[in-house]
Motif scaffolding. Structure first.
Motif, short mmCIF file in Angstrom:
data_model
loop_
_atom_site.label_atom_id
_atom_site.label_comp_id
_atom_site.label_asym_id
_atom_site.label_seq_id
_atom_site.Cartn_x
_atom_site.Cartn_y
_atom_site.Cartn_z
N MET A 37 0.81 -1.33 0.02
CA MET A 37 -0.09 0.11 -0.11
C MET A 37 0.72 1.10 -0.07
N SER A 38 0.54 2.28 -0.99
CA SER A 38 1.49 3.37 -1.03
C SER A 38 1.11 4.45 0.23
N LEU A 39 1.82 5.30 0.08
CA LEU A 39 1.59 6.24 1.37
C LEU A 39 0.23 6.90 1.09
N ARG A 40 -0.03 7.28 -0.20
CA ARG A 40 -1.30 7.91 -0.44
C ARG A 40 -2.63 7.07 -0.16
N GLU A 41 -2.40 5.80 -0.61
CA GLU A 41 -3.38 4.75 -0.22
C GLU A 41 -3.61 4.65 1.46
N LYS A 42 -2.54 4.68 1.93
CA LYS A 42 -2.75 4.61 3.45
C LYS A 42 -3.43 5.65 4.00
N LYS A 43 -3.04 6.75 3.86
CA LYS A 43 -3.56 8.05 4.02
C LYS A 43 -5.04 8.12 3.89
N THR A 44 -5.27 7.58 2.79
CA THR A 44 -6.79 7.46 2.19
C THR A 44 -7.74 6.62 3.15
N ALA A 45 -7.08 5.37 3.45
CA ALA A 45 -7.55 4.44 4.21
C ALA A 45 -7.73 4.83 5.48
N LYS A 46 -6.81 5.83 6.10
CA LYS A 46 -7.17 6.31 7.40
C LYS A 46 -8.11 7.23 7.63
N LYS A 47 -8.29 8.05 6.57
CA LYS A 47 -9.33 9.02 6.40
C LYS A 47 -10.80 8.22 6.59
N LYS A 48 -10.63 7.10 5.52
CA LYS A 48 -12.01 6.57 5.37
C LYS A 48 -12.46 6.09 6.84
N GLU A 49 -11.49 5.54 7.62
CA GLU A 49 -11.69 4.97 8.90
C GLU A 49 -12.33 6.06 9.83
N GLU A 50 -11.65 7.28 9.78
CA GLU A 50 -12.07 8.30 10.51
C GLU A 50 -13.65 8.63 10.22
N ILE A 51 -14.03 8.45 9.05
CA ILE A 51 -15.15 8.93 8.73
C ILE A 51 -16.07 7.92 9.13
N LEU A 52 -16.09 6.57 8.94
CA LEU A 52 -16.65 5.48 9.49
C LEU A 52 -16.82 5.45 11.19
N GLN A 53 -15.74 5.98 11.68
CA GLN A 53 -15.91 5.88 12.99
C GLN A 53 -16.77 6.96 13.43
N SER A 54 -16.69 8.30 12.87
CA SER A 54 -17.80 9.38 13.14
C SER A 54 -18.92 8.86 12.70
N ALA A 55 -19.17 8.42 11.64
CA ALA A 55 -20.66 7.76 11.09
C ALA A 55 -21.17 6.84 12.14
N VAL A 56 -20.51 6.04 12.65
CA VAL A 56 -20.80 4.92 13.61
C VAL A 56 -21.42 5.82 14.75
N SER A 57 -20.71 6.67 15.45
CA SER A 57 -20.98 7.41 16.65
C SER A 57 -22.48 7.97 16.48
N ILE A 58 -22.62 8.60 15.48
CA ILE A 58 -23.73 9.54 15.24
C ILE A 58 -24.87 8.59 14.85
N LEU A 59 -24.63 7.76 14.07
CA LEU A 59 -25.67 6.82 13.37
C LEU A 59 -26.18 5.99 14.72
N SER A 60 -25.35 5.61 15.62
CA SER A 60 -25.80 4.75 16.90
C SER A 60 -26.81 5.59 17.70
N GLU A 61 -26.51 6.83 17.78
CA GLU A 61 -27.43 7.70 18.72
C GLU A 61 -28.75 8.02 17.99
N LYS A 62 -28.63 8.38 16.54
CA LYS A 62 -29.86 9.12 15.87
C LYS A 62 -30.37 8.05 14.95
N GLY A 63 -29.89 7.13 14.34
CA GLY A 63 -30.60 6.22 13.68
C GLY A 63 -30.13 6.43 12.12
N TYR A 64 -30.50 5.65 11.08
CA TYR A 64 -30.13 6.17 9.77
C TYR A 64 -30.86 7.33 9.48
N HIS A 65 -32.10 7.69 9.23
CA HIS A 65 -32.51 8.72 9.07
C HIS A 65 -32.29 10.14 9.88
N GLY A 66 -31.96 9.91 11.13
CA GLY A 66 -31.76 10.91 11.79
C GLY A 66 -30.54 11.59 11.64
#
Lengths: 197, 197, 197, 197
Positions: C1-30
Motif C-alpha cells: 500500500m502506498s503512502l497515499r493509499e494509507k492516508k486515504t484508508a485512514k481518512k476513510k476509517e475516521e469517517i466511518l468512526q464518526s458515522a458510527v457514533s452518530i448513527l448509533s445515537e440517531k439512527g439512519y434517517h436521523g
DNA sequence: CATGAATGAGCCTTCATTCAT
DNA sequence: AATGAATGAAGGCTCATTCAT
C-alpha cells in the motif's frame, strides 16, 4: 325583509365585522377562516353558509367599510356649518374610525393582488366616492377663499395618507386620548389648506 | 474580503432585493420563497443556502431598507444648506425611494405579528433612528424660527404617513414624473411647518 | 500500500468512526451527512470523495463494526483457558464495546429497510459469523459437560439480546463502573448455561 | 361518551395503531405521516385533524403501548397462581406482543432525541411502572425462596433485553410458532432466576 | 342551519447529492 | 483532494373548501 332574512343579514354583518378586525391586523393571507369563525364562537362550516369563500367575505367587508365611511362623509357634508369645521370633522371621524377599527383604507394595501377585476372596479369606485367627499370640501373651501388654491387630488391623498398612517404609530398608552389626538392631527393637517391672513 | 466572500455578499443582497420587492407587493404571508427565488432564476434550495429561513430573510431585508434610508438621511443632514432645503430633500428622497422600491416604512405594517422580540427591538430602533432624522430637521427649523412651534413627534408621523401613502395612489401613467410629483408633495406637506411672513 | 493509499484508508476509517457514533445515537434517517462531516471538521463534499453515498457509508460502517467484533471473538476463542472463562470474556467484551461505542448490533435494528439485497447478504453473513463464535463456545461447553444441553441458536440470541440492551439502561452515573457492570451481567446471563452440581 | 365521541376515539386508536406498526419498523425519522395515513386509506390532512403533529402522534402511540403492557402485567400479577407461573406468563405475553406488534420497549430507542422533557417524564414513568411489575414478581420469588437472591433491577433489564431482541431474529418461517417459541425462551430466561434443588 | 370530518393544494424546510473550481 | 454552491425531491404542516348528517 322577512324575519329570517333579517336574521341572516344580521349574522352576515357580525361575520363581516369579525373579519374586518382580524384582516386589519393580519392581512389577507395571515387571516384564517377558523379565526374569523372562532371569534364569533362559530365553526368554519357555518361561515361558509353565509359567504361563498374567503375572497368574497373579504370583498364584502371592504365594501361595508367603504359604505360606512361614505355615509359618514355624507352626513358631515350635509351639516350646516363652515367648510373648515366640516373638513375638520371629516378628518377627525376618519382618524377615530381608523384607530377604533384598525381598518379604513389601510386595511387593504394592494387590492390588485387579491380581488377580481370586477370586484376591484367596485372598490375603486367606492374609494373614489369617499375621496370625492374630501375633494368637494376642499373645493368648497377654495371657492370660499378660506383655502389656498391647489391640486385637489394630490392634497386629498396627502391628507388621507397622513390620517391612515395614524394606526401605525398611535398607542393609547400616552397622555392624549383618541379624540384629543385626532383633533390635534386635524389641525396640523389643515395647515396645508388654510390661508393665513 | 476575498473574492468569494464578495460574491456571496452580492448574492445575498440580490436575494434581499428580490425579497423586498415581492414583500412590499404581497406582504409577509403572501410572499413565497419560491417567488423570491424565481425572480432571480434560482431555486428555493439556493435561497436557503444563504438564509436560514423565511423569517430571517425578511427580517434582514427590513434592516437593509432601514439602513439605506438612515444613510440617505445622514448624507442629506450633513449638507451645508438651509433647513428647509434639507427637509425638502429628505422628503423627496423618501418618496422617490418608496415609489421605486414600493417599500419604505410601508413595507411591514404589523411587524409585531411576525418578528421575534429581539428582532423587533432592532427594527424599532432603526425606525426610530430614521424618524429622529426628521425630528432633528424639524427642531432645527423651529429654532431657526422658519418653522412654527409644534409637537415634533406628531408632525413627523403626519409627514411620514403622507409620503408613505404615495405608493398607494401614484401611478406613472400620469403627466407628472416621479421627481416632479415628489417635489410637489414636499411643498404641500411643508406647509404644515413653514411660518408665513 | 502506498503512502497515499494509507492516508486515504485512514481518512476513510475516521469517517466511518464518526458515522458510527452518530448513527448509533440517531439512527439512519436521523443522521445527516453534514453532521458526520462536521464532527471531523470536514465538509460534506469531502465525505463524498471517500464514499459514494450515505447508504454506502452506513454499510461500510456496519461492516467495520462486525469485523472488529469477529476479530475480537476470534482472539478470545484462541485463548488457552476454560470455556466458561472464554464465554465470559466474550460477553464482557461485547458489553464494554456496546457501551463505549453505543453501537454493536443495536445500531441497526431493521437493516432490511435500508440495505440492498446484496448488502444485506454480507451483513447477515458477518452477523452469523459473529453469532457462530458464541455458538461454538456454547457447544464446546455442552460437550465438556459444563453447560446444559440446549437449543444453541435460541440461547445465543437470548444472550445477545440481553447484552445489546445494556446500552438502553446503563448509565455511568451509578456506583458500578463499566467493567464491574459487564462482569455482573455476564455472571447472571451465564446462569442460563451453566450446570449446577 | 356520545356516539360521535366514540367514533372519534376509535379513529384515533386506529391511527395510533398504524403509527405504532410503521414506527417500530422504520423509527421516528423514517416514519412519514403519509405512510401512517395511507395504511388506513386516509390522507395526511385527516391524520392532522386528529393529532396536532407528528411528534404528538408518536408520543401518544408510545403511551398507548406502555399502558397496554402495564394493564397486561397487572392482570397477570393479580392471578392466583405461583410466582414462577406468573413471571412465565408475563414473559410470554411480552414476547407475543412484541412479535405481533413489532414494538414493546424496542420501539423507541433514543426517546431523548425526540420528546420534550415533560413527555419524556411521562414515558419514563410508565416504563418504570412496567419494569416494576417484573421487579415485584422477582422479589416475590426471592422471598418465596424459589428464586436466587440477586440484584433485581439488573436482572429485570437482562430479561427485558433478551425478550425485546426476539423481534430481531424470530421469523415465522420456522417450524416453531409464536407461542411455542415464547414458551421456550421464557424457560431459558428463567434459568437465571430459579434455584435448582 | 350547523358542524364534524375529510381533503388536497400549497408552502416552508431539510438534506442527499452533484459539480465546477 | 477539498469545498462552496446549487439543486430537487421529499416530508411536515396549514388552511380554504366541501359534504354528509
Amino acid at each position: 325583509m322577512s324575519l329570517r332574512e333579517k336574521k341572516t343579514a344580521k349574522k352576515k354583518e357580525e361575520i363581516l365585522q369579525s373579519a374586518v378586525s382580524i384582516l386589519s391586523e393580519k392581512g389577507y393571507h395571515g387571516t384564517t377562516m377558523e379565526e374569523i369563525a372562532a371569534k364569533l364562537l362559530m365553526t368554519k362550516g357555518s361561515v361558509y353558509y353565509y359567504f361563498n369563500d374567503k375572497q368574497n367575505l373579504l370583498f364584502e367587508s371592504q365594501i361595508m367599510i367603504l359604505n360606512r365611511s361614505i355615509q359618514n362623509m355624507e352626513s358631515i357634508n350635509s351639516q350646516n356649518v363652515s367648510v373648515i369645521k366640516k373638513l375638520r370633522k371629516a378628518i377627525i371621524a376618519h382618524i377615530e374610525y381608523a384607530i377604533r377599527e384598525r381598518s379604513g383604507f389601510v386595511m387593504m394595501f394592494n387590492p390588485e393582488q387579491i380581488f377580481s377585476p370586477s370586484q376591484l372596479e367596485q372598490i375603486f369606485q367606492l374609494r373614489d366616492e369617499y375621496g370625492k367627499g374630501f375633494d368637494q370640501l376642499i373645493e368648497e373651501g377654495i371657492e370660499a377663499d378660506v383655502f389656498r388654491s391647489m391640486d385637489v387630488k394630490i392634497v386629498r391623498n396627502i391628507i388621507l395618507g397622513a390620517i391612515n398612517w395614524v394606526t401605525q404609530w398611535y398607542s393609547d398608552d400616552g397622555k392624549k386620548d383618541e379624540t384629543e389626538m385626532a383633533e390635534l392631527i386635524a389641525d396640523y393637517v389643515m395647515q396645508i389648506l388654510i390661508k393665513d391672513f
